[in-house]
Design a protein around this motif. Structure first.
Motif, mmCIF file in Angstrom:
data_model
loop_
_atom_site.group_PDB
_atom_site.id
_atom_site.type_symbol
_atom_site.label_atom_id
_atom_site.label_comp_id
_atom_site.label_asym_id
_atom_site.label_seq_id
_atom_site.Cartn_x
_atom_site.Cartn_y
_atom_site.Cartn_z
ATOM 1 N N SER A 4 50.685 -40.490 -67.052
ATOM 2 C CA SER A 4 49.676 -41.369 -67.820
ATOM 3 C C SER A 4 49.189 -42.339 -67.067
ATOM 4 N N TYR A 5 48.094 -43.115 -67.632
ATOM 5 C CA TYR A 5 47.231 -44.108 -66.591
ATOM 6 C C TYR A 5 48.417 -45.284 -66.328
ATOM 7 N N TRP A 6 49.423 -45.568 -67.381
ATOM 8 C CA TRP A 6 50.297 -46.669 -67.188
ATOM 9 C C TRP A 6 51.366 -46.104 -66.066
ATOM 10 N N MET A 8 50.773 -44.293 -63.454
ATOM 11 C CA MET A 8 50.049 -44.292 -62.005
ATOM 12 C C MET A 8 49.872 -45.852 -61.945
ATOM 13 N N ASP A 9 49.637 -46.506 -62.704
ATOM 14 C CA ASP A 9 49.583 -48.105 -62.594
ATOM 15 C C ASP A 9 50.730 -48.742 -61.940
ATOM 16 N N ASP A 230 41.135 -44.959 -58.131
ATOM 17 C CA ASP A 230 41.426 -44.622 -59.504
ATOM 18 C C ASP A 230 40.638 -43.188 -59.905
#
Length: 232
Positions: A4-6, A8-9, A230
């Motif tokens: 998920s985005y989080w 990967m963050d 990104d």
């Protein structure tokens, strides 16, 4: 299983602790770690993201410091690659037409008088040839946009090659000044120690080298047109 985005963050946050100054290298390592974790998830690994990240860093890179060592080896490898590419491009432009061009320039140089005016004209021509590759690299390599305070590997080394002709020209102008540069009455004066035939050969070299640098920029831009992490 895609992260998920989080998630990967979170990985981005962990990787900020490493001394990786070039964006392209950072992207490669980031992509490798993300792919390794996704493969473990797909294979049924139910460990936390933190645990999987630490396992990947330890098993695939040797340790946390191993990531930085790989980054440095990647940089050294790219530097060597650029050196070989610029030499290959230079050889690419050494052909029958370029040899005819060099001989013609040297014949013109032999026929010209050894005066300050002729020396000045040649230096202006050499400067134009040297500046062209530097300007071309500056404009074209701006398409590479690193983030987070990092530098571009391609811009640093490919751009460095493109700037070499200007450094070489600077040396031609200033090295002959060294014996008098510390004199109280020193005043810069365009040196006349270079004979026209020598300047003609330097001009030919500068043109061919600049063309080699432009070709190098085009080759590298095909591979690294976007280094925004990104987009990974």
């Amino acid at each position: 299983m895609k992260l998920s985005y989080w998630e990967m963050d979170y990985i981005h946050g962990r990787m900020k602790n490493y001394d990786i100054k070039f964006q392209e290298i950072y992207n490669e390592l980031f992509d490798h770690i993300v792919t390794a974790i996704e493969e473990r998830r797909a294979a049924g690994d139910t460990n936390s993201l933190e645990r999987m990240y630490e396992d990947v860093a330890k098993k695939q890179f040797g340790s946390y410091s191993g990531i930085e060592k790989i980054a440095k080896s990647y940089e050294a490898g790219y530097r060597e690659k650029v050196r070989k590419m610029i030499l290959a491009n230079f050889r690419y432009y050494i052909n029958f037409r370029s040899l005819v061009f060099i001989i013609a320039l040297m014949c013109i140089g032999f026929s010209l008088p050894h005066t300050n005016l002729i020396t000045g004209i040649f230096f202006i021509a050499i400067f134009a040839a040297a500046a062209y590759s530097s300007l071309y690299a500056y404009i074209k390599l701006r398409a590479i946009k690193p983030k987070g305070g990092k530098m571009s590997l391609v811009y640093s080394y490919t751009g460095g090659q493109a700037n070499f002709p200007l450094i070489f020209l600077n040396a031609l102008l200033w090295v002959p000044q060294l014996p008098n540069i510390f004199s109280d009455h020193y005043k810069f004066k365009l040196t006349n120690i270079y004979y026209p035939v020598a300047l003609a050969l330097m001009l030919a070299f500068m043109i061919i080298y600049s063309l080699s640098c432009i070709r190098l920029c085009k080759q590298e831009l095909k591979q690294f047109i976007n280094v925004d992490p990104d987009t990974l």
